[in-house]
Design a protein around this motif. Structure first.
Motif, short mmCIF file in Angstrom:
data_model
loop_
_atom_site.label_atom_id
_atom_site.label_comp_id
_atom_site.label_asym_id
_atom_site.label_seq_id
_atom_site.Cartn_x
_atom_site.Cartn_y
_atom_site.Cartn_z
N ALA A 113 -0.05 12.50 -11.20
CA ALA A 113 1.13 12.59 -11.74
C ALA A 113 2.04 11.81 -12.16
N PRO A 114 2.06 10.61 -13.17
CA PRO A 114 3.38 9.90 -13.00
C PRO A 114 3.89 9.46 -12.11
N GLY A 115 4.51 10.22 -11.70
CA GLY A 115 6.04 10.29 -10.25
C GLY A 115 5.23 9.25 -9.50
N GLY A 156 -3.78 16.65 -1.96
CA GLY A 156 -2.91 16.32 -0.19
C GLY A 156 -1.55 15.72 -0.61
N PRO A 157 -0.70 15.49 0.81
CA PRO A 157 0.27 15.21 0.69
C PRO A 157 0.72 13.29 -0.29
N VAL A 158 2.26 13.23 -0.45
CA VAL A 158 1.66 11.95 -1.28
C VAL A 158 1.54 10.56 -0.15
N PRO A 159 0.88 10.11 -0.76
CA PRO A 159 -0.45 9.36 0.85
C PRO A 159 0.93 7.86 -0.15
N ASN A 160 0.63 6.67 1.11
CA ASN A 160 1.15 5.18 0.20
C ASN A 160 0.39 4.65 -0.92
N GLU A 198 -0.18 25.29 -12.30
CA GLU A 198 0.10 25.28 -13.42
C GLU A 198 0.09 23.30 -13.47
N GLY A 199 0.40 23.09 -12.50
CA GLY A 199 0.22 21.52 -12.04
C GLY A 199 -1.33 20.99 -11.77
N CYS A 209 -11.48 11.93 -9.72
CA CYS A 209 -10.69 11.77 -11.04
C CYS A 209 -8.97 11.54 -10.72
N GLY A 210 -8.92 11.97 -9.39
CA GLY A 210 -7.00 12.42 -9.38
C GLY A 210 -6.21 12.87 -7.98
#
Length: 235
Positions: free
Chosen positions: A127-129, A83-87, A110-111, A100-101
């Motif tokens: 993702a670490p980011g 999904g999109p970057v959530p809060n 690839e990611g 789990c992710g």
């Protein structure tokens, strides 16, 4: 060896495109289903190793309810949210539901594949980011001049705050009444007032709204350290 996968997304074209890309990379895609409303039953019946579940609104109440059902009935299935970057609360809600992710929906194939492999191995796949951003916001929250959680909390009486905490903990009317020392009919009335003030139609929606807005966190500190405040029976 490829992973037995299932791809679920409200947008069928996106689900099918992702499924096709993963098939070309040697994975066994059992289904590309839409919408997510019926995802849980399909995943439970097909029992893939990993389920990629797309969501367009990770911050919405109930967004991850299908994951709760999947993890309850098929705990061996690893669920990855796409999904999109959530809060930060969105990420927390996904993991609380049993995911789990979490993979960004604009991630390269690839990611996505790396996340799938990690999920099958039982590792967290984030993702670490995303984690860094979540921790940064949680540790240094932006000042909200009109905080929704605080606004909602001001609408509730201390008694109703206690009721909300108990509802969020899964207590039914009987347990709420016993825990607060009041009659079941009184407990039922308190619950209905809480739902009305929060503008929701069910206890589940109330709990989800409280968690999403931070109302639940604030409500928890509005009671005594040794437990909720109790009034006289029949209050």
């Amino acid at each position: 060896m490829g992973v037995r996968l299932m791809v679920v997304d409200d947008h069928r074209l996106l689900a099918e495109a992702l499924a096709s890309a993963l098939k070309l990379r040697g994975h066994r895609v059992l289904a590309a289903a839409a919408p997510t409303a019926g995802a849980a039953e399909l995943v439970v019946s097909r029992a893939p190793e990993v389920c990629l579940m797309g969501t367009a609104a990770p911050d919405e109440p109930g967004a991850f309810d299908p994951i709760v059902r999947i993890r309850r009935d098929r705990p061996q299935v690893a669920v990855l949210v796409l999904g999109p970057v959530p809060n930060p609360r969105g990420i927390a809600a996904a993991f609380a539901a049993g995911a789990c992710g979490y993979v960004r929906h604009d991630e390269r194939i690839e990611g996505v594949e790396r996340a799938i492999v990690k999920a099958r191995a039982g590792d967290a796949a984030v993702a670490p980011g995303l984690l860094q951003g979540a921790f940064a916001e949680l540790l240094n929250p932006a000042v909200q001049p009109d905080d929704e959680g605080q606004r909602l909390l001001r609408m509730l009486t201390p008694r109703e705050i206690e009721v909300l905490v108990r509802v969020a903990e899964g207590e039914d009317t009987r347990l709420i009444a016993a825990g607060m020392g009041i009659a079941p009919s009184t407990a039922r009335t308190h619950v209905q007032r809480v739902l009305m003030k929060l503008g929701v139609g069910s206890r589940l929606e109330a709990a989800a709204l409280a968690a999403r807005t931070g109302l639940l966190d604030r409500a928890a500190v509005s009671v005594l350290p040794d437990g909720p405040k109790h009034g006289p029976p029949g209050d």
